[in-house]
Scaffold this active site. Structure first.
Site, PDB file in Angstrom:
ATOM      1  N   ASP A   1       0.829  -1.197   0.000  1.00  0.00           N
ATOM      2  CA  ASP A   1       0.000   0.000   0.000  1.00  0.00           C
ATOM      3  C   ASP A   1       0.865   1.249   0.000  1.00  0.00           C
ATOM      4  O   ASP A   1       0.574   2.238  -0.668  1.00  0.00           O
ATOM      5  CB  ASP A   1      -0.911   0.017   1.223  1.00  0.00           C
ATOM      6  N   LEU A  17     -40.236   4.455 -16.385  1.00  0.00           N
ATOM      7  CA  LEU A  17     -40.849   3.476 -17.284  1.00  0.00           C
ATOM      8  C   LEU A  17     -42.253   3.103 -16.836  1.00  0.00           C
ATOM      9  O   LEU A  17     -42.538   3.044 -15.637  1.00  0.00           O
ATOM     10  CB  LEU A  17     -39.996   2.203 -17.316  1.00  0.00           C
ATOM     11  N   LYS A  33     -33.710  -5.167 -15.510  1.00  0.00           N
ATOM     12  CA  LYS A  33     -34.007  -3.937 -14.783  1.00  0.00           C
ATOM     13  C   LYS A  33     -33.204  -4.001 -13.488  1.00  0.00           C
ATOM     14  O   LYS A  33     -33.596  -4.651 -12.522  1.00  0.00           O
ATOM     15  CB  LYS A  33     -35.507  -3.810 -14.484  1.00  0.00           C
ATOM     16  N   LYS A  82     -42.177  -5.984 -14.003  1.00  0.00           N
ATOM     17  CA  LYS A  82     -41.712  -6.121 -12.617  1.00  0.00           C
ATOM     18  C   LYS A  82     -42.070  -7.506 -12.102  1.00  0.00           C
ATOM     19  O   LYS A  82     -43.188  -7.985 -12.299  1.00  0.00           O
ATOM     20  CB  LYS A  82     -42.363  -5.055 -11.737  1.00  0.00           C
ATOM     21  N   CYS A  85     -38.333  15.530  26.259  1.00  0.00           N
ATOM     22  CA  CYS A  85     -37.717  16.296  27.350  1.00  0.00           C
ATOM     23  C   CYS A  85     -36.672  17.299  26.878  1.00  0.00           C
ATOM     24  O   CYS A  85     -36.137  18.063  27.663  1.00  0.00           O
ATOM     25  CB  CYS A  85     -37.093  15.343  28.369  1.00  0.00           C
TER      26      CYS A  85
HETATM   27  S1  IVH Z   1     -34.504   2.671 -19.383  1.00  0.00           S
HETATM   28  C1  IVH Z   1     -36.736   6.474 -20.657  1.00  0.00           C
HETATM   29  N1  IVH Z   1     -33.246   0.472 -18.750  1.00  0.00           N
HETATM   30  O1  IVH Z   1     -35.689   1.702 -13.927  1.00  0.00           O
HETATM   31  C2  IVH Z   1     -36.337   5.125 -20.193  1.00  0.00           C
HETATM   32  N2  IVH Z   1     -34.128   1.782 -16.981  1.00  0.00           N
HETATM   33  O2  IVH Z   1     -38.494   3.679 -14.157  1.00  0.00           O
HETATM   34  C3  IVH Z   1     -35.231   5.177 -19.257  1.00  0.00           C
HETATM   35  N3  IVH Z   1     -33.650   0.872 -14.741  1.00  0.00           N
HETATM   36  O3  IVH Z   1     -35.136   4.643 -12.535  1.00  0.00           O
HETATM   37  C4  IVH Z   1     -35.069   3.997 -18.433  1.00  0.00           C
HETATM   38  N4  IVH Z   1     -32.510  -0.873 -15.409  1.00  0.00           N
HETATM   39  O4  IVH Z   1     -32.983   3.589 -13.176  1.00  0.00           O
HETATM   40  C5  IVH Z   1     -33.916   1.538 -18.282  1.00  0.00           C
HETATM   41  N5  IVH Z   1     -32.050  -1.485 -18.366  1.00  0.00           N
HETATM   42  C6  IVH Z   1     -32.723  -0.418 -17.893  1.00  0.00           C
HETATM   43  C7  IVH Z   1     -32.913  -0.200 -16.513  1.00  0.00           C
HETATM   44  C8  IVH Z   1     -33.633   0.912 -16.092  1.00  0.00           C
HETATM   45  C9  IVH Z   1     -32.971  -0.209 -14.361  1.00  0.00           C
HETATM   46  C10 IVH Z   1     -34.318   1.809 -13.816  1.00  0.00           C
HETATM   47  C11 IVH Z   1     -33.994   3.226 -14.069  1.00  0.00           C
HETATM   48  C12 IVH Z   1     -35.239   3.986 -13.753  1.00  0.00           C
HETATM   49  C13 IVH Z   1     -36.284   2.940 -13.650  1.00  0.00           C
HETATM   50  C14 IVH Z   1     -37.353   3.175 -14.685  1.00  0.00           C
END
Ligand code: IVH
Length: 686
Positions: free
Chosen positions: A38, A88, A119, A328, A426
């Site tokens: 380090d 989204l 996602k 989802k 308090c």
């Molecule tokens: S696209 C206009 N792709 O999901 C479209 N979003 O509500 C932009 N997220 O907060 C989003 N993985 O952070 C996209 N492969 C992915 C994603 C992604 C996660 C999140 C993003 C956003 C939420 C969408």
């Protein structure tokens, strides 16, 4: 040396240092095989930083020194997004996705291709580059304005500081943490983080960027917005982002009827799944099945139209693009508004923040409140009054706030709740111990009332008719202050106060009389000491601490080890018992309770059936025995006679009861001159 050759020598040295540092960095972080200490690494670093300070014009825009961050406190200023940062649209079933594909394809008329992405369940970020240099990193915020976290983002390894070409663009992506890294990091942090997402989001907003540099965060880019570009597909944009130096999630897929596009995708992204759009549903199913075994958390999938022209034509609603859908994996239990965060003061002073919610139905009952545990938890969720939050019932019982669905917009931007500096009851300044805050004022009203309520409640003496509200009233009327007052108070003074008739007061008094004869175990747990709940009270009594006097005597000697020798009792609790049972105020209260006639000794041990012949002795038991099998039976004999049983041999040990097979303990006892007792001798002693 001419000025020019001098400059170029310095430049060369700086580039060499950069390369060296990058190599050691990789060896250390990626392969865990450092070649230098380090200190040697630090020396390279210090030299580079000194050269950069002396010759700022020669510094690289992506110098590794920029990754270290600094210890200045950034107060996370706000920054306006220059691209619309939309979220989204979501759906929760395969049927919904299939319907979306059908609808989207129809609306457009032409044959579309799709990209299916994970996602990622992390923290969303927008990176702004000018002429190839990272200039700003901004959280999503409310979509228009976010927090400027540039200094922190610079410390995250996957985020390029300078790109392969001097392009101007914005990149959206997710900051996340691998489960394995989370587990390791969280363990070292004392387990205060709820999940990788909260840790990633919290770290990103940390005010110390040097601290961020130590958290193993990663980054995947998923959308690129070029200032000007002729790229006509999302897949081509991702390929371009990869070429510029951004990490792209390999667990993605491209689905198209166009064979040449498929071939291009196979070549460009060898790890991607490539197929016909008809294969999308299969891929969705596979991804869902594989979710548990992933190296990081995802909370769904995102299906995106690939053709940019089609994206433009499909357009946007006010909140999200029509060209993408999030699938989802789990539907939220309920979404409601967080009205406020209040704080409760527990009987031992612990401060617990509580979410006051707009009442909402979750699995059959209405939820209006949920515990928020401590300030860290709130910081990780980034909660503040006014936010829309997702609520669930953990294990289907306890209501929990899972996450923010939408931050409240306030004049001051997106806020996060912070712990008030003083006790709301308090006014005493709060003190932080570990993850929790405490009010240390023992005369704090909330603490006193909490102690009374605990004493009379289900985990205590369970006094009929004496609920929390009645006790609060009695406290306010100066009838009771400490638990022992319950037995001496003039309860008739309550008659004619808010709904208290003679009959009701008579009932309370009857309840109190009945509680006088509760067993010792119940009295112990009613005390409300931090160290002793109902099960620990039983444990102590079974371990031979059969009266308050015995516990107090051991505690007075500071002898936590005799408590710790009880199976199921941790060292921490043992020390706490010693602390609480030697506290003068607690002892005075115990005396007052004894005077009130409460049971201070376990009924079965009453009458001192056994002479206390082993009083003051400390026994250790080892090996196996003919008559005492299991050997707990021998330990019980010692305890019944007032002796203490401890787990190890030390200089404080007075006797070692040694059975057959006694090993190292026997040797140690011999070395220390501890009296060694064999089974037959032991039986004689008894
Ligand atoms: S696209 C206009 N792709 O999901 C479209 N979003 O509500 C932009 N997220 O907060 C989003 N993985 O952070 C996209 N492969 C992915 C994603 C992604 C996660 C999140 C993003 C956003 C939420 C969408």
């Amino acid at each position: 040396m001419t000025q020019d050759s001098h400059t170029s020598a310095i430049r060369e040295r700086m580039r060499a240092l950069e390369r060296e540092i990058a190599r050691h960095d990789e060896l250390y972080h990626k392969y865990a095989r450092p070649e230098v200490s380090d200190a040697e690494f630090d020396a390279l670093f210090t030299e580079l930083r000194a050269l950069e300070e002396a010759h700022p014009g020669l510094a690289s825009p992506d110098s590794p020194t920029l990754r270290v961050g600094n210890d200045l406190v950034n107060d996370l200023p706000e920054a306006e997004h220059t691209i619309p940062v939309l979220s989204l649209d979501k759906c929760y079933s395969g049927a919904d996705i299939a319907a979306w594909i059908a609808k989207t394809a129809r609306a457009d008329g032409q044959a579309l291709s799709f990209v299916l992405e994970e996602k990622l369940d992390g923290a969303s970020i927008v990176l702004y580059y000018e002429d190839g240099i990272l200039t700003r990193a901004v959280t999503r915020g409310n979509g228009r304005i976010g927090n400027d976290v540039t200094a922190n983002a610079r410390t995250i390894r996957g985020i390029p500081l300078a790109l392969a070409r001097p392009v101007t663009l914005a990149v959206r992506g997710e900051i996340f943490m691998r489960r394995e890294n989370f587990a390791r990091y969280n363990e070292s942090a004392g387990g205060v983080y709820v999940n990788p997402r909260n840790l990633a989001a919290g770290t990103l907003r940390s005010v110390r960027s040097s601290a961020v540099a130590h958290v193993p965060l990663e980054f995947f880019a998923y959308e690129g917005f070029f200032e000007d570009s002729a790229l006509d597909r999302h897949s081509a944009i991702l390929a371009e982002l990869a070429a510029l130096g951004f990490p792209i999630n390999p667990a993605s897929g491209l689905y198209s009827e166009d064979a040449s596009l498929q071939a291009w995708a196979r070549e460009t992204f060898p790890e991607w799944r490539v197929g016909d759009p008809a294969a999308i549903m299969q891929a969705v199913g596979d991804a869902q099945a594989a979710r548990a075994n992933l190296a990081y958390d995802i909370d769904g999938l995102v299906l995106k139209v690939n053709e940019i022209e089609a994206r433009v034509r499909l357009g946007y609603t006010a909140h999200h693009p029509r060209w993408a859908i999030a699938y989802k994996f789990e539907s939220p239990q309920a979404v409601t508004r967080l009205l406020s965060i209040t704080v409760q003061v527990g009987r031992n002073g612990r401060i617990t923040p509580v979410a006051e919610l707009e009442p909402v139905a979750v699995s059959g009952s209405t939820i209006a409140r949920a515990t928020l545990h401590n300030e860290d938890y709130i910081r990780q969720l980034e909660l503040a009054a006014g936010d829309m939050v997702a609520i669930s019932r953990r294990g289907d019982v306890i209501p929990a706030v899972d996450r923010v669905i939408e931050k409240a917009e306030t004049a001051e931007g997106a806020l996060v709740w912070t712990m008030p500096p003083a006790c709301p009851c308090c006014g005493t300044g709060l003190v932080q111990r570990g993850a929790h805050h405490f009010c240390l004022n023992r005369d704090c009203c909330d603490r006193l009332v909490g102690r009374l309520a605990h004493f009379a409640g289900k985990a205590g003496l369970d006094i009929e008719g004496l609920g929390g509200k009645t006790l609060l009233l009695a406290f306010e009327k100066d009838l009771v202050r400490h638990p022992s007052d319950i037995f001496t108070a003039d309860w008739t003074r309550l008659v004619d106060m808010d709904g208290f008739g003679e009959k009701r007061v008579a009932n309370i008094m009857q309840g109190i009389e009945a509680a006088r004869s509760r067993p010792f175990a119940q009295v112990l747990s009613a005390l409300g000491f931090e160290s002793i709940g109902p099960s620990l009270a039983e444990l102590l009594i079974n371990a031979g601490f059969t009266s308050a006097a015995k516990i107090i005597e051991r505690a007075r000697e500071g002898d936590w080890e005799v408590f710790a020798a009880t199976e199921g009792l941790a060292e921490q609790s043992a020390r706490q018992i010693v602390h609480e049972f030697s506290d003068p105020r607690n002892l005075a209260e115990l005396e007052a309770l004894a005077r009130a006639g409460l049971c201070m000794e376990n009924a079965e041990n009453k009458g001192a059936e056994y002479a206390q012949s082993m009083q003051g002795q400390r026994w250790c038991v080892t090996g196996s025995f003919e008559h005492y099998n299991p050997r707990d039976l021998a330990m019980d004999e010692v305890k019944k006679r007032g002796g203490a049983v401890i787990s190890g041999v030390s200089s404080k040990t007075t006797h070692l009861l040694a059975g057959t097979g006694a090993g190292s303990k026997l040797q140690k006892a011999k070395d220390l001159g501890v009296r060694i007792v064999r089974e037959d001798e032991f039986m004689e002693m008894l």
